[in-house]
Motif scaffolding. Structure first.
Motif: not given
Length: 123
Positions: A15-41
């Motif tokens: 019912h609740i998803v709580h993402f704790i981690g890094h995030g950013s906002f900037g140029e991506r895919d031809g526009g400005r987008r938000g990004v969350v940063h998961f740990v790499s596999e």
């Protein structure tokens, strides 16, 4: 990791998803987008950047009532594309409540926010 996040959503249907981690906002895919940063596999010290559109799609089959983005800039929006931010894109998935920070936030502030937030919910 992205895979463990998808697996947890499928297994628990929360019912609740709580993402704790890094995030950013900037140029991506031809526009400005938000990004969350998961740990790499592949590299536990590295990041797997997940664009706001992809984060929205990860929640497609399991629509929680509340998503908390305890990340820097998770609630930041672009003046041109109002749905480019991570929180705004998640709202497009018809998730009724999304809580996010617009600006960079310290680890201490993020922890204090989480404690206070859940204490208030539990009252």
């Amino acid at each position: 990791t992205r895979r463990s996040f998808e697996s947890a959503l499928a297994d628990f249907d929360p019912h609740i998803v709580h993402f704790i981690g890094h995030g950013s906002f900037g140029e991506r895919d031809g526009g400005r987008r938000g990004v969350v940063h998961f740990v790499s596999e592949d590299d536990p010290e590295g990041y797997d950047p997940v664009a706001s559109d992809d984060m929205r799609d990860l929640l497609a089959n399991n629509r929680p009532m509340l998503v908390v983005l305890n990340t820097c800039e998770g609630g930041r929006a672009d003046e041109v594309d109002r749905y480019g931010g991570t929180a705004q894109n998640i709202v497009r998935r018809s998730i009724p409540y999304v809580v996010a920070m617009q600006y960079p936030v310290s680890d201490e502030a993020a922890l204090a926010f989480s404690r206070y937030f859940y204490e208030r919910i539990l009252e």
